[in-house]
Design a protein around this motif. Sequence first.
Motif, mmCIF file in Angstrom:
data_model
loop_
_atom_site.group_PDB
_atom_site.id
_atom_site.type_symbol
_atom_site.label_atom_id
_atom_site.label_comp_id
_atom_site.label_asym_id
_atom_site.label_seq_id
_atom_site.Cartn_x
_atom_site.Cartn_y
_atom_site.Cartn_z
ATOM 1 N N LYS A 51 78.857 64.619 23.958
ATOM 2 C CA LYS A 51 79.466 65.514 23.029
ATOM 3 C C LYS A 51 79.365 64.950 21.774
ATOM 4 C CE LYS A 51 81.333 68.472 25.814
ATOM 5 N NZ LYS A 51 82.623 69.258 25.902
ATOM 6 N N ALA A 52 79.235 65.655 20.619
ATOM 7 C CA ALA A 52 79.161 65.082 19.178
ATOM 8 C C ALA A 52 80.560 65.007 18.642
ATOM 9 C CB ALA A 52 78.284 66.204 18.441
ATOM 10 N N TRP A 53 80.840 63.716 18.655
ATOM 11 C CA TRP A 53 82.287 63.253 18.073
ATOM 12 C C TRP A 53 81.915 62.747 16.646
ATOM 13 C CZ3 TRP A 53 86.285 61.460 22.255
ATOM 14 C CH2 TRP A 53 86.348 62.359 23.280
ATOM 15 N N PRO A 54 82.991 62.590 16.005
ATOM 16 C CA PRO A 54 82.728 61.871 14.785
ATOM 17 C C PRO A 54 81.859 60.725 14.334
ATOM 18 C CG PRO A 54 84.666 62.783 14.857
ATOM 19 C CD PRO A 54 84.373 62.948 16.030
ATOM 20 N N PHE A 55 82.035 59.582 15.447
ATOM 21 C CA PHE A 55 81.511 58.305 15.276
ATOM 22 C C PHE A 55 80.252 58.234 16.391
ATOM 23 C CE2 PHE A 55 85.739 57.381 14.072
ATOM 24 C CZ PHE A 55 85.268 56.783 12.925
ATOM 25 N N GLY A 56 79.634 59.482 16.682
ATOM 26 C CA GLY A 56 78.395 59.583 17.545
ATOM 27 C C GLY A 56 78.547 60.178 18.788
ATOM 28 N N PRO A 57 77.676 59.905 19.766
ATOM 29 C CA PRO A 57 77.791 60.686 20.910
ATOM 30 C C PRO A 57 78.684 59.911 22.012
ATOM 31 C CG PRO A 57 75.465 59.799 20.745
ATOM 32 C CD PRO A 57 76.199 59.524 19.471
ATOM 33 N N VAL A 58 79.530 60.816 22.587
ATOM 34 C CA VAL A 58 80.433 60.209 23.647
ATOM 35 C C VAL A 58 80.314 61.215 24.729
ATOM 36 C CG1 VAL A 58 82.973 60.068 23.851
ATOM 37 C CG2 VAL A 58 81.859 59.601 21.389
ATOM 38 N N PHE A 59 80.728 60.389 25.905
ATOM 39 C CA PHE A 59 80.999 60.999 27.215
ATOM 40 C C PHE A 59 82.448 61.102 27.311
ATOM 41 C CE2 PHE A 59 76.677 59.251 27.371
ATOM 42 C CZ PHE A 59 76.006 60.417 28.181
ATOM 43 N N GLU A 64 76.099 53.793 13.682
ATOM 44 C CA GLU A 64 74.901 54.061 12.629
ATOM 45 C C GLU A 64 73.798 54.299 13.051
ATOM 46 O OE1 GLU A 64 75.250 53.816 8.950
ATOM 47 O OE2 GLU A 64 77.232 54.107 9.630
ATOM 48 N N TRP A 65 73.426 53.706 14.347
ATOM 49 C CA TRP A 65 71.863 54.204 14.984
ATOM 50 C C TRP A 65 71.914 55.721 15.385
ATOM 51 C CZ3 TRP A 65 71.928 55.813 20.061
ATOM 52 C CH2 TRP A 65 70.582 56.161 20.317
ATOM 53 N N SER A 66 73.149 55.993 15.936
ATOM 54 C CA SER A 66 73.407 57.125 16.638
ATOM 55 C C SER A 66 73.503 58.297 15.481
ATOM 56 C CB SER A 66 74.579 57.445 17.416
ATOM 57 O OG SER A 66 75.868 57.402 16.636
ATOM 58 N N HIS A 67 73.770 58.025 14.290
ATOM 59 C CA HIS A 67 73.906 58.855 13.199
ATOM 60 C C HIS A 67 72.543 59.403 12.495
ATOM 61 C CE1 HIS A 67 78.098 58.484 13.888
ATOM 62 N NE2 HIS A 67 78.386 59.406 13.189
#
Length: 152
Positions: free
Chosen positions: A55-63, A111-114
Amino acid sequence: MEFTSIDYANYIRYLAADKYYTSLNNTQVNKMLFICYGLYLVIADGKLFNDDTPKAWPFGPVFPRVYKRFDEYSGASQTIIDYINANEQIKELTSFVVDKFYSWSAYQLSEWSHQPDGPWYQTVYGDGTQQPKWNREIPDEVIKQYFTPTKQ
């Protein structure tokens, strides 16, 4: 044996601790798991596991399941270690990701994920004209496209 996102996350943590004496936090594990998930979509043309989606959460992808059940002291069981070590493709993929990213901080991985061309950014911002949309599932096709090497 049904392999879960939590099993795989614990294996990532196990490898980082076993190879590099490093303890990974929740953000680091989720980002490395996302990278493994994306690479596996390309390599195997299938999902690494079916019990959780990024899922797209504020700090990047999260399961979400991994995030909610993260425990600093949880580890991979010997059954999971043996199962993954017996699957050369998954073992090599996980080792590659851990070897490359174990020393990256949670901030660096976020940062990489953004990156604007990445799956998280595309899911949150779309074409850039709308307000951010949080907690949306990041589509497998968008992830797969991002991790597929371009031909030159």
